[in-house]
Design an enzyme around this catalytic site. Structure first.
Site, PDB file in Angstrom:
ATOM      1  N   ARG A 112       2.146  -7.689 -13.929  1.00 30.79           N
ATOM      2  CA  ARG A 112       2.738  -6.555 -13.665  1.00 30.79           C
ATOM      3  C   ARG A 112       4.129  -6.306 -14.637  1.00 30.79           C
ATOM      4  O   ARG A 112       4.668  -7.001 -14.823  1.00 30.79           O
ATOM      5  CB  ARG A 112       3.597  -6.891 -12.078  1.00 30.79           C
ATOM      6  CG  ARG A 112       4.333  -5.679 -11.548  1.00 30.79           C
ATOM      7  CD  ARG A 112       4.880  -5.888 -10.182  1.00 30.79           C
ATOM      8  NE  ARG A 112       5.569  -4.926  -9.410  1.00 30.79           N
ATOM      9  CZ  ARG A 112       5.288  -4.044  -8.679  1.00 30.79           C
ATOM     10  NH1 ARG A 112       4.127  -4.173  -8.111  1.00 30.79           N
ATOM     11  NH2 ARG A 112       6.327  -3.122  -8.153  1.00 30.79           N
ATOM     12  N   HIS A 139      -2.088   1.809 -11.300  1.00 27.26           N
ATOM     13  CA  HIS A 139      -1.795   0.862  -9.985  1.00 27.26           C
ATOM     14  C   HIS A 139      -3.246   0.734  -9.150  1.00 27.26           C
ATOM     15  O   HIS A 139      -2.974   1.148  -8.194  1.00 27.26           O
ATOM     16  CB  HIS A 139      -0.602   1.452  -9.213  1.00 27.26           C
ATOM     17  CG  HIS A 139       0.104   0.342  -8.336  1.00 27.26           C
ATOM     18  ND1 HIS A 139      -0.567  -0.939  -8.257  1.00 27.26           N
ATOM     19  CD2 HIS A 139       0.971   0.342  -7.534  1.00 27.26           C
ATOM     20  CE1 HIS A 139       0.337  -1.617  -7.446  1.00 27.26           C
ATOM     21  NE2 HIS A 139       1.156  -1.011  -7.022  1.00 27.26           N
ATOM     22  N   GLN A 142      -3.228  -1.047  -5.627  1.00 28.50           N
ATOM     23  CA  GLN A 142      -2.792  -0.237  -4.535  1.00 28.50           C
ATOM     24  C   GLN A 142      -3.866   0.723  -4.222  1.00 28.50           C
ATOM     25  O   GLN A 142      -3.863   1.076  -2.776  1.00 28.50           O
ATOM     26  CB  GLN A 142      -1.415   0.330  -5.020  1.00 28.50           C
ATOM     27  CG  GLN A 142      -0.738   1.083  -3.922  1.00 28.50           C
ATOM     28  CD  GLN A 142      -0.269   0.382  -2.816  1.00 28.50           C
ATOM     29  OE1 GLN A 142       0.306  -0.556  -3.137  1.00 28.50           O
ATOM     30  NE2 GLN A 142      -0.672   0.672  -1.467  1.00 28.50           N
ATOM     31  N   ASP A 228       5.159   8.973  -2.952  1.00 26.42           N
ATOM     32  CA  ASP A 228       5.772   7.931  -3.678  1.00 26.42           C
ATOM     33  C   ASP A 228       7.129   8.162  -3.718  1.00 26.42           C
ATOM     34  O   ASP A 228       7.557   9.278  -3.579  1.00 26.42           O
ATOM     35  CB  ASP A 228       5.171   7.474  -5.035  1.00 26.42           C
ATOM     36  CG  ASP A 228       5.329   6.038  -5.671  1.00 26.42           C
ATOM     37  OD1 ASP A 228       6.333   5.439  -4.807  1.00 26.42           O
ATOM     38  OD2 ASP A 228       4.809   5.751  -6.313  1.00 26.42           O
ATOM     39  N   CYS A 268       3.006   3.857  -0.692  1.00 26.34           N
ATOM     40  CA  CYS A 268       2.760   2.478  -1.292  1.00 26.34           C
ATOM     41  C   CYS A 268       3.972   1.932  -1.008  1.00 26.34           C
ATOM     42  O   CYS A 268       4.000   0.385  -1.234  1.00 26.34           O
ATOM     43  CB  CYS A 268       2.350   2.720  -2.617  1.00 26.34           C
ATOM     44  SG  CYS A 268       3.401   3.371  -3.833  1.00 26.34           S
ATOM     45  N   ARG A 296      -3.398  -4.615   0.937  1.00 27.08           N
ATOM     46  CA  ARG A 296      -3.295  -5.203  -0.357  1.00 27.08           C
ATOM     47  C   ARG A 296      -3.773  -6.793  -0.321  1.00 27.08           C
ATOM     48  O   ARG A 296      -4.494  -7.124  -1.074  1.00 27.08           O
ATOM     49  CB  ARG A 296      -1.933  -5.179  -0.798  1.00 27.08           C
ATOM     50  CG  ARG A 296      -1.236  -3.940  -1.259  1.00 27.08           C
ATOM     51  CD  ARG A 296      -1.630  -3.412  -2.476  1.00 27.08           C
ATOM     52  NE  ARG A 296      -1.519  -4.393  -3.517  1.00 27.08           N
ATOM     53  CZ  ARG A 296      -0.300  -4.176  -4.250  1.00 27.08           C
ATOM     54  NH1 ARG A 296       0.632  -3.562  -4.088  1.00 27.08           N
ATOM     55  NH2 ARG A 296      -0.100  -5.013  -5.536  1.00 27.08           N
TER      56      ARG A 296
END
Length: 314
Positions: A112, A139, A142, A228, A268, A296
């Protein structure tokens, strides 16, 4: 009993959504369902017994760390957690050297980090599969979880409409890759100055992407409305400016009302109620954010298993 054999063929990474084929994505969804069903029945699924996952965090995380760490343990493996504060990454060791060393000691690496190029440099010098846990540009884990959640609630996503309300960030660009691969239409609405970069999206057809200056129109008829935070990690200095620019891009009951009657809402997380979404929506009956967050865990287990073992049965 699982028929688990080592993956043969070329080394596979998952650095962006299109690193897998459409058939492989669909296999992962099917595999995630099996793995989740076993998880709910408290059945062991130790296909990665004695395998090791290194998790490298150059950006802070809650869901990514918990889902990958719990997932690897549930697959029978073990986990090593590294941050820039407790490794040479924080002391300017070239990421290529870090990759060469770590990948000789573990079976799989999740990173990450900031720029996608940094992730790519690591992967280019790794002897084991590398997974993108989040970068500034993409991402993909996700979006795997989001589409798996969509399938659970509404069935196949092909020919459906997903409305993205917010800026052109790592999520929206990954949604676009998914739309191109899986055959659904993406509606995007962002304030002026925060739209998708035309140089990055390669002029997709209207059957794949439609952009709207009015977020309400982007939501009209959509089967999924998603958003988001207005300020992603690394852009905190733009906070006040973004709050002003995005004032009309808060997903509210009016937007959900013009969506398809069966529409669901995703985020998310972490969420800021009263900014990018109202409490009425995220805590309301159309919201599936908690299923989305849990998923996830399941899709990443399926992904790690696939990268190490290929397609297996049982």
């Amino acid at each position: 009993m699982s028929h688990a054999t080592p993956q043969t063929g070329p080394l596979r990474h998952f650095l962006q959504f299109r690193d897998l084929t459409t058939d492989e994505i669909n296999y992962i969804f099917a595999r995630a369902k099996l793995i989740k069903d076993k998880f709910k029945r408290y059945e062991k699924h130790h296909t990665l017994h004695d395998r090791n996952l290194a998790m490298v965090f150059e950006k802070a995380s809650t869901r990514t760390r918990v889902s990958f760490e719990a997932g690897m343990y549930q697959l029978g493996g073990s986990v090593i957690h590294l941050t820039t504060g407790d490794s040479q990454l924080g002391r300017s060791e070239p990421i290529e050297d870090t990759a060469r060393v770590i990948s000789r000691m573990v079976d799989l690496v999740m990173i990450r980090t900031f720029e996608q190029t940094r992730l790519e440099r690591f992967a280019a010098h790794s002897r084991v599969p590398v997974i993108n846990g989040l970068t500034n540009e993409f991402h993909p884990c996700q979006i795997l979880a989001d589409i798996f959640t969509f399938i659970e609630h509404l069935g196949p996503i092909q020919d459906k409409t997903v409305a993205w309300i917010g800026d052109a960030n790592n999520m929206s660009y990954t949604w676009l890759q998914a739309a191109e691969m899986l055959g659904f239409q993406l509606h995007v609405s962002a304030p002026k100055g925060y739209e998708l970069d035309s140089q990055r999206i390669d002029n997709p057809p209207a059957s794949v992407l439609k952009q709207f200056p009015d977020p309400l129109e982007a939501c009209r008829g959509a089967h999924l409305v998603t958003t988001d935070v207005w300020t992603s990690m690394g852009y905190e200095t733009e906070n006040d400016q973004r709050r002003r620019a995005f004032a009309d891009w808060c997903v509210d009951g009016e937007m959900m009302a013009v969506a398809d009657p069966s529409a669901i809402f995703m985020h998310c997380l972490p969420a800021h109620r009263g900014e990018e979404v109202t409490g009425e929506v995220i805590d309301g009956p159309q919201s599936v954010v908690w299923d989305e967050a849990e998923n996830r865990l399941h899709v990443q287990k399926a992904l790690m298993e696939f990268l190490l073992l290929g397609q297996i049965e049982g």
